[in-house]
Write an enzyme that holds these catalytic residues in place. Sequence first.
Site, PDB file in Angstrom:
ATOM      1  N   GLY A 288       1.969  18.833   4.856  1.00  0.00           N
ATOM      2  CA  GLY A 288       1.523  17.791   3.943  1.00  0.00           C
ATOM      3  C   GLY A 288       0.075  17.344   4.061  1.00  0.00           C
TER       4      GLY A 288
ATOM      5  N   GLU B 122      -1.867  12.498   9.470  1.00  0.00           N
ATOM      6  CA  GLU B 122      -0.660  12.643   8.643  1.00  0.00           C
ATOM      7  C   GLU B 122      -0.979  12.366   7.176  1.00  0.00           C
ATOM      8  OE1 GLU B 122       2.147  13.608   8.084  1.00  0.00           O
ATOM      9  OE2 GLU B 122       3.610  13.279   9.651  1.00  0.00           O
TER      10      GLU B 122
ATOM     11  N   ASP C  57       6.723   7.305   6.059  1.00  0.00           N
ATOM     12  CA  ASP C  57       7.839   6.791   5.262  1.00  0.00           C
ATOM     13  C   ASP C  57       8.805   6.077   6.215  1.00  0.00           C
ATOM     14  OD1 ASP C  57       9.874   6.360   3.484  1.00  0.00           O
ATOM     15  OD2 ASP C  57      10.295   8.462   3.079  1.00  0.00           O
TER      16      ASP C  57
ATOM     17  N   VAL D 259       6.328  10.143  -3.878  1.00  0.00           N
ATOM     18  CA  VAL D 259       5.044  10.547  -4.468  1.00  0.00           C
ATOM     19  C   VAL D 259       4.755  12.030  -4.207  1.00  0.00           C
ATOM     20  CG1 VAL D 259       4.012   8.241  -4.412  1.00  0.00           C
ATOM     21  CG2 VAL D 259       3.795   9.726  -2.411  1.00  0.00           C
TER      22      VAL D 259
ATOM     23  N   ASP E 174       4.511  17.284  -1.376  1.00  0.00           N
ATOM     24  CA  ASP E 174       5.301  18.179  -2.225  1.00  0.00           C
ATOM     25  C   ASP E 174       6.598  17.557  -2.687  1.00  0.00           C
ATOM     26  OD1 ASP E 174       6.440  18.239   0.474  1.00  0.00           O
ATOM     27  OD2 ASP E 174       7.741  19.812  -0.303  1.00  0.00           O
TER      28      ASP E 174
HETATM   29  P1  IMP Z   1       8.881  10.019   7.820  1.00  0.00           P
HETATM   30  O1  IMP Z   1       9.235  10.826   9.035  1.00  0.00           O
HETATM   31  O2  IMP Z   1      10.082   9.539   7.071  1.00  0.00           O
HETATM   32  O3  IMP Z   1       7.870   8.923   8.102  1.00  0.00           O
HETATM   33  O4  IMP Z   1       8.217  10.981   6.783  1.00  0.00           O
HETATM   34  C1  IMP Z   1       7.072  11.643   7.054  1.00  0.00           C
HETATM   35  C2  IMP Z   1       6.973  12.953   6.301  1.00  0.00           C
HETATM   36  O5  IMP Z   1       7.888  13.056   5.203  1.00  0.00           O
HETATM   37  C3  IMP Z   1       5.614  13.007   5.687  1.00  0.00           C
HETATM   38  O6  IMP Z   1       4.691  13.580   6.570  1.00  0.00           O
HETATM   39  C4  IMP Z   1       5.835  13.833   4.437  1.00  0.00           C
HETATM   40  O7  IMP Z   1       5.664  15.194   4.750  1.00  0.00           O
HETATM   41  C5  IMP Z   1       7.264  13.550   4.039  1.00  0.00           C
HETATM   42  N1  IMP Z   1       7.322  12.505   2.981  1.00  0.00           N
HETATM   43  C6  IMP Z   1       7.626  11.194   3.137  1.00  0.00           C
HETATM   44  N2  IMP Z   1       7.568  10.535   1.977  1.00  0.00           N
HETATM   45  C7  IMP Z   1       7.204  11.446   1.047  1.00  0.00           C
HETATM   46  C8  IMP Z   1       6.956  11.356  -0.375  1.00  0.00           C
HETATM   47  O8  IMP Z   1       7.037  10.303  -1.029  1.00  0.00           O
HETATM   48  N3  IMP Z   1       6.597  12.520  -0.978  1.00  0.00           N
HETATM   49  C9  IMP Z   1       6.471  13.700  -0.311  1.00  0.00           C
HETATM   50  N4  IMP Z   1       6.682  13.824   1.008  1.00  0.00           N
HETATM   51  C10 IMP Z   1       7.050  12.702   1.680  1.00  0.00           C
HETATM   52 MG    MG Z   2       3.974  15.415   6.595  1.00  0.00          MG
END
Ligand code: IMP
Ligand code: MG
Length: 180
Positions: free
Chosen positions: A50, A105, A109, A159, A165
């Site tokens: 990402g 990063e 999320d 998003v 993606d």
């Molecule tokens: P987390 O572990 O839930 O904080 O998510 C982190 C990873 O999930 C990010 O580095 C992204 O690759 C992916 N991600 C989280 N939210 C989104 C989004 O809205 N769109 C696309 N990828 C996301």
């Molecule tokens: Mg990521």
Amino acid sequence: MPDQIAKFLEQQYPILITAEQIQAKVRELARQLSADYAGKCPVFIGVLNGSFLFFADLLRHITIDCEVDFIKISSYGEAMRTSGIVKVRKEIDCHIEGRHAIVVEDIIDSGLSVTFLENKLKTLKPESLKFVSLLVKEGSAQVKYPCDYAGFHIPNRFVVGYGLDYAQKLRNLPAIYVMD
Ligand code: IMP
Ligand code: MG
């Protein structure tokens, strides 16, 4: 990007952050990081896939000595929510023991990915470990996560674009769109 594609996207998906806004924020973050790490030769660690566009744009504006490396993790599969299980797909190659490491990063999320990375990289004994994220979603965190430099705080929506993606597509868009 051809005009028709831009028009199509703006109709399908509302634009959240324009390419110009992104680039202005990237320059601001790079200025801040260059000032904070002057004389420290930090290692920037890009989180694949990402962050690849953000990482490349950010590094172009870094004005101090530094090194770059990458780590690849995954937690989403083809879904719009985290599976909760973070897997390492590619390890870093550099030695960060005693070094200043900065993880880059695309988005935070649930916070599980950066928390996982913090726990993992700390075991390698860096002198310091900080986190930069272009986007931070509001109200979606499942854990108290590390984030030292945040680009934009955004609503809790899915998003795409600028590296982000949906099922591996749409990463190539220069702006960020809401997709859900
Ligand atoms: P987390 O572990 O839930 O904080 O998510 C982190 C990873 O999930 C990010 O580095 C992204 O690759 C992916 N991600 C989280 N939210 C989104 C989004 O809205 N769109 C696309 N990828 C996301
Ligand atoms: Mg990521």
